[in-house]
Design a protein around this motif. Structure first.
Motif, PDB file in Angstrom:
ATOM      1  N   UNK A 158       0.846  -1.175   0.000  1.00  0.00           N
ATOM      2  CA  UNK A 158       0.000   0.000   0.000  1.00  0.00           C
ATOM      3  C   UNK A 158       0.882   1.225   0.000  1.00  0.00           C
ATOM      4  N   UNK A 159       0.885   1.978  -1.104  1.00  0.00           N
ATOM      5  CA  UNK A 159       1.715   3.169  -1.127  1.00  0.00           C
ATOM      6  C   UNK A 159       1.199   4.182  -0.112  1.00  0.00           C
ATOM      7  N   UNK A 160       2.094   4.848   0.542  1.00  0.00           N
ATOM      8  CA  UNK A 160       1.718   5.894   1.473  1.00  0.00           C
ATOM      9  C   UNK A 160       2.124   7.217   0.845  1.00  0.00           C
ATOM     10  N   UNK A 161       1.157   8.062   0.624  1.00  0.00           N
ATOM     11  CA  UNK A 161       1.381   9.334  -0.045  1.00  0.00           C
ATOM     12  C   UNK A 161       2.298  10.220   0.787  1.00  0.00           C
ATOM     13  N   UNK A 162       3.244  10.864   0.121  1.00  0.00           N
ATOM     14  CA  UNK A 162       4.136  11.812   0.776  1.00  0.00           C
ATOM     15  C   UNK A 162       3.873  13.198   0.207  1.00  0.00           C
ATOM     16  N   UNK A 163       3.734  14.183   1.089  1.00  0.00           N
ATOM     17  CA  UNK A 163       3.505  15.553   0.638  1.00  0.00           C
ATOM     18  C   UNK A 163       4.797  16.348   0.513  1.00  0.00           C
ATOM     19  N   UNK A 164       5.931  15.691   0.674  1.00  0.00           N
ATOM     20  CA  UNK A 164       7.225  16.382   0.695  1.00  0.00           C
ATOM     21  C   UNK A 164       7.440  17.290  -0.520  1.00  0.00           C
ATOM     22  N   UNK A 165       7.018  16.861  -1.692  1.00  0.00           N
ATOM     23  CA  UNK A 165       7.271  17.643  -2.913  1.00  0.00           C
ATOM     24  C   UNK A 165       6.179  18.672  -3.210  1.00  0.00           C
ATOM     25  N   UNK A 166       5.153  18.744  -2.381  1.00  0.00           N
ATOM     26  CA  UNK A 166       4.049  19.672  -2.631  1.00  0.00           C
ATOM     27  C   UNK A 166       4.369  21.081  -2.142  1.00  0.00           C
ATOM     28  N   UNK A 167       3.788  22.086  -2.781  1.00  0.00           N
ATOM     29  CA  UNK A 167       3.913  23.450  -2.260  1.00  0.00           C
ATOM     30  C   UNK A 167       3.269  23.526  -0.871  1.00  0.00           C
ATOM     31  N   UNK A 168       3.824  24.347   0.005  1.00  0.00           N
ATOM     32  CA  UNK A 168       3.315  24.459   1.372  1.00  0.00           C
ATOM     33  C   UNK A 168       1.827  24.786   1.427  1.00  0.00           C
ATOM     34  N   UNK A 169       1.340  25.593   0.498  1.00  0.00           N
ATOM     35  CA  UNK A 169      -0.061  26.030   0.520  1.00  0.00           C
ATOM     36  C   UNK A 169      -1.051  24.873   0.503  1.00  0.00           C
ATOM     37  N   UNK A 170      -0.691  23.755  -0.142  1.00  0.00           N
ATOM     38  CA  UNK A 170      -1.642  22.644  -0.260  1.00  0.00           C
ATOM     39  C   UNK A 170      -1.259  21.443   0.602  1.00  0.00           C
ATOM     40  N   UNK A 171      -0.352  21.632   1.541  1.00  0.00           N
ATOM     41  CA  UNK A 171       0.005  20.547   2.464  1.00  0.00           C
ATOM     42  C   UNK A 171      -1.009  20.473   3.599  1.00  0.00           C
ATOM     43  N   UNK A 172      -1.322  19.251   3.989  1.00  0.00           N
ATOM     44  CA  UNK A 172      -2.215  19.025   5.119  1.00  0.00           C
ATOM     45  C   UNK A 172      -1.419  19.279   6.393  1.00  0.00           C
ATOM     46  N   UNK A 173      -2.019  19.977   7.368  1.00  0.00           N
ATOM     47  CA  UNK A 173      -1.299  20.257   8.615  1.00  0.00           C
ATOM     48  C   UNK A 173      -0.860  18.986   9.340  1.00  0.00           C
ATOM     49  N   UNK A 229      -0.389  26.439  -8.349  1.00  0.00           N
ATOM     50  CA  UNK A 229      -0.285  26.097  -9.769  1.00  0.00           C
ATOM     51  C   UNK A 229       0.252  24.680  -9.994  1.00  0.00           C
ATOM     52  N   UNK A 230      -0.239  24.083 -11.048  1.00  0.00           N
ATOM     53  CA  UNK A 230       0.232  22.762 -11.480  1.00  0.00           C
ATOM     54  C   UNK A 230       1.014  22.968 -12.777  1.00  0.00           C
ATOM     55  N   UNK A 231       1.301  21.889 -13.478  1.00  0.00           N
ATOM     56  CA  UNK A 231       1.993  21.994 -14.756  1.00  0.00           C
ATOM     57  C   UNK A 231       1.088  22.682 -15.771  1.00  0.00           C
ATOM     58  N   UNK A 232       1.676  23.281 -16.784  1.00  0.00           N
ATOM     59  CA  UNK A 232       0.910  23.982 -17.819  1.00  0.00           C
ATOM     60  C   UNK A 232      -0.145  23.052 -18.415  1.00  0.00           C
ATOM     61  N   UNK A 233      -1.355  23.585 -18.589  1.00  0.00           N
ATOM     62  CA  UNK A 233      -2.441  22.807 -19.173  1.00  0.00           C
ATOM     63  C   UNK A 233      -3.207  21.956 -18.185  1.00  0.00           C
ATOM     64  N   UNK A 234      -2.889  22.078 -16.891  1.00  0.00           N
ATOM     65  CA  UNK A 234      -3.563  21.279 -15.859  1.00  0.00           C
ATOM     66  C   UNK A 234      -4.174  22.182 -14.793  1.00  0.00           C
ATOM     67  N   UNK A 235      -5.314  21.747 -14.263  1.00  0.00           N
ATOM     68  CA  UNK A 235      -5.959  22.498 -13.188  1.00  0.00           C
ATOM     69  C   UNK A 235      -5.037  22.531 -11.970  1.00  0.00           C
ATOM     70  N   UNK A 236      -5.195  23.540 -11.110  1.00  0.00           N
ATOM     71  CA  UNK A 236      -4.295  23.692  -9.963  1.00  0.00           C
ATOM     72  C   UNK A 236      -4.397  22.548  -8.956  1.00  0.00           C
ATOM     73  N   UNK A 237      -3.328  22.410  -8.166  1.00  0.00           N
ATOM     74  CA  UNK A 237      -3.367  21.534  -7.002  1.00  0.00           C
ATOM     75  C   UNK A 237      -4.295  22.219  -6.003  1.00  0.00           C
ATOM     76  N   UNK A 238      -4.879  21.447  -5.089  1.00  0.00           N
ATOM     77  CA  UNK A 238      -5.886  22.032  -4.213  1.00  0.00           C
ATOM     78  C   UNK A 238      -5.881  21.351  -2.847  1.00  0.00           C
ATOM     79  N   UNK A 239      -6.156  22.127  -1.811  1.00  0.00           N
ATOM     80  CA  UNK A 239      -6.373  21.606  -0.460  1.00  0.00           C
ATOM     81  C   UNK A 239      -7.785  21.996  -0.058  1.00  0.00           C
TER      82      UNK A 239
END
Length: 183
Positions: free
Chosen positions: A27-42, A117-127
């Motif tokens: 079972x993969x466990x998601x890591x938020x390490x590479x995410x922008x701080x704005x969308x990280x879960x506390x 922001x996400x990669x060009x052509x993709x909807x934003x990341x979101x929290x």
């Protein structure tokens, strides 16, 4: 002879357990390490489910507010299947309001906290902060959901002008939805 049989049985049992361990799905466990701080879960939360949303977003061509003679594609709403990593449907996502529903009948709505922001052509990341769930099941006590790994879903590239007002277009998208509960 009995010692040899007992030893062989013990070895076979150990090999059997070892083989089973290799067959158990990881079972993969998601890591938020590479995410922008704005969308990280506390801190103080843990991942309870990872899904891949595969679906579509509807946009409508409308006159731009406070800009006479200007027009724009306006977000109407999403509709997606929520699949596990093996591609098996676990639930659905739709809106407005943004609603996540599990196959077990539990569901919740949520309020956007942040985007990045996400990669060009993709909807934003979101929290998203989850509202209290209804029903008993996997969605009960979910506190946050993240939309990450987005692909596609941005407003159409086709013309939105006076002749197109009222026209709706559907755009395909994909995103990982990561569900969190308090630890």
């Amino acid at each position: 002879m009995q010692k040899l049989i007992a030893s062989a049985a013990a070895t076979a049992a150990a090999l059997g357990l070892s083989a089973c361990a290799h067959m158990a799905p990881s079972t993969p466990v998601f890591s938020q390490a590479a995410l922008p701080d704005a969308v990280k879960v506390p801190a103080g939360h843990r991942v309870v489910m990872e899904t891949v949303g595969v679906g579509e977003i509807t946009y409508e061509c409308k006159p731009k507010a406070n800009a006479a003679g200007a027009f724009e594609w306006v977000f109407v709403g999403p509709k997606a299947d929520l699949n596990n990593r093996a591609g098996v449907k676990q639930g659905s996502y739709y809106g407005p309001p943004a609603t996540w529903v599990s196959n077990d009948g539990s569901q919740f709505t949520g309020t956007q906290v942040a985007v990045s922001p996400a990669t060009a052509g993709s909807i934003p990341l979101q929290l998203v902060k989850a509202n209290p769930a209804t029903g008993v099941g996997v969605m009960k006590d979910v506190t946050y959901v993240q939309r990450v790994a987005t692909k596609g879903g941005v407003a159409p590239a086709s013309a939105c002008d006076a002749a197109a007002v009222g026209r709706k277009e559907i755009v395909k998208y994909q995103a990982d939805y990561i569900f969190w509960k308090a630890a």
